[in-house]
Write a protein that holds these residues in place. Structure first.
Motif, PDB file in Angstrom:
ATOM      1  N   ARG A 224       0.830  -1.210   0.000  1.00 43.61           N
ATOM      2  CA  ARG A 224       0.000   0.000   0.000  1.00 43.61           C
ATOM      3  C   ARG A 224       0.862   1.256   0.000  1.00 43.61           C
ATOM      4  NH1 ARG A 224      -4.211   0.943   4.268  1.00 43.61           N
ATOM      5  NH2 ARG A 224      -4.739   2.567   2.763  1.00 43.61           N
ATOM      6  N   ASP A 228       0.520   4.064  -3.396  1.00 40.59           N
ATOM      7  CA  ASP A 228      -0.213   5.330  -3.276  1.00 40.59           C
ATOM      8  C   ASP A 228       0.717   6.413  -2.746  1.00 40.59           C
ATOM      9  OD1 ASP A 228      -1.959   7.425  -2.805  1.00 40.59           O
ATOM     10  OD2 ASP A 228      -3.510   6.177  -1.896  1.00 40.59           O
ATOM     11  N   SER A 230       0.095   9.241  -1.656  1.00 45.47           N
ATOM     12  CA  SER A 230      -0.416   9.972  -0.491  1.00 45.47           C
ATOM     13  C   SER A 230       0.045   9.352   0.824  1.00 45.47           C
ATOM     14  CB  SER A 230      -1.943  10.023  -0.524  1.00 45.47           C
ATOM     15  OG  SER A 230      -2.505   8.731  -0.343  1.00 45.47           O
TER      16      SER A 230
END
Length: 371
Positions: A224, A228, A230
């Motif tokens: 993850r 991503d 972010s």
């Protein structure tokens, strides 16, 4: 004739005994759930359908917190912040003949490196303590020069820093080169730190990245983090990064492709995905109407709504219907669950039929011999 009867009796007894002790790899669903109808059952049985899945989603999570907590990414200015334990170097220029800081003919004075104190200050001669912690080098230089205006109005200040322990991060484990790494700027991210440490070692299965900041800890799975942008958070001095395997797992048992402890390949895992990880249901043995998930709840949540009425709960799935398949697709497996593929009753019956067929063949042979 007497020999024929004796042979038939022996073979019939063999059939009965064999039928009573047929080998099986898993229990039948009816055997496991037999106690369900007892006056005081020792477990609770929940048939899982699409309608009940949203209700079960509100039940307490077992085996872990239910999700990994991570920080929100942010951006910062492109210069380092001065922190406690940094070393500050000062050069003060002053061309006045009667300067308090320099001697005649001397244009500047180089002060000994000063460590930023626990209160975030450094000592400047004739001025006293000046707060520099939390400032950029440019901001700290301006603060020192402003503090000198009343004493040496014409002074010009040069300031540089050497980052101390408070401006570095520790890569503790799970990377090729663990150690302490300085923060070159406030834009330094966790992916940059992992890259500086040689990256996550390939031998870790389902790596989990843990960021320890003061008394708080944050976790995210590496897949993850990489997927991503972010999640690529900015680091702070004193952060510690630990990379280790995600140790969550469930137990696979029964008439499936494998019986083992199976790790979670993702943060969330559905019952249908768990069956797939087990190697699927055995075509010859498994009962697709009898997939069971066994779960234990802590005593403090039992009897509270929403939640179970008994600490031990068996969730049942019928994978022969669309409703059961969609329910299994949306039902979440918890760490520590046991997923059991029960044996099909047809398997036992077929085995008996095969056994009788073999026995009858032996009977005919025995009869011929007896004659």
């Amino acid at each position: 004739m007497r020999n024929r009867r004796r042979a038939l009796l022996v073979l019939t007894a063999t059939v009965v005994l064999a039928a009573c002790s047929l080998p099986r790899g898993a229990a039948l669903q009816s055997e496991i759930l037999r106690e369900e109808n007892a006056d005081i059952p020792s477990f609770e049985v929940i048939p899982v359908t699409r309608d009940i899945v949203p209700v079960l989603a509100d039940w307490p999570v077992t085996g872990w917190s239910g999700s990994y907590r991570w920080l929100a990414a942010g951006r910062g200015p492109g210069s380092p912040i001065i922190r406690r334990a940094d070393m500050v170097n000062l050069v003060i220029w002053d061309s006045q003949d009667n300067s308090l800081l320099t001697t005649p003919g001397q244009k500047n004075i180089v002060l000994e490196p000063m460590e930023v104190s626990a209160s975030g200050t450094i000592f400047v001669p004739y001025v006293g303590e000046v707060v520099v912690s939390g400032a950029t080098p440019q901001e700290a230089r301006a603060r020192v020069q402003d503090a000198l205006v009343d004493i040496v109005p014409s002074a010009q200040v040069q300031l540089s820093i050497e980052q101390g322990a408070e401006n570095s991060v520790d890569l503790v484990s799970g990377v090729a080169s663990p150690g302490s790494y300085p923060l070159p700027s406030r834009d330094y991210t966790i992916l940059s730190a992992l890259a500086a440490g040689g990256g996550i070692i390939g031998s870790l299965e389902n790596p989990l990245v843990r960021l320890i900041r003061g008394s708080d800890a944050y976790e995210i799975r590496a897949d993850r983090l990489f997927a991503d942008a972010s999640h690529n958070v900015l680091l702070q001095g004193g952060d510690k990064i630990v990379v280790q395997e995600d140790d969550r797992h469930f137990t696979a048992l029964g008439a499936a492709g494998t019986e083992d402890l199976i790790p979670f390949p993702a943060e969330e895992l559905s019952a249908l995905e768990a069956v797939s990880l087990m190697g699927g249901l055995s075509d010859q043995r498994a009962d697709p109407e009898g997939v069971l998930v066994l779960r234990e709840f802590p005593p403090e949540v039992v009897g509270k709504s929403p939640g179970p009425t008994h600490p031990q709960v068996i969730f049942t799935f019928n994978l022969t219907t669309a409703d059961g398949l969609f329910a299994a697709r949306n039902f979440q497996i918890n760490p520590g669950d046991t997923v059991l593929a029960t044996e099909s009753p047809v398997t036992k019956a077929q085995t008996i039929f095969d056994l009788f067929g073999s026995i009858f063949g032996l009977t005919r042979q025995a009869t011929i011999v007896a004659e």
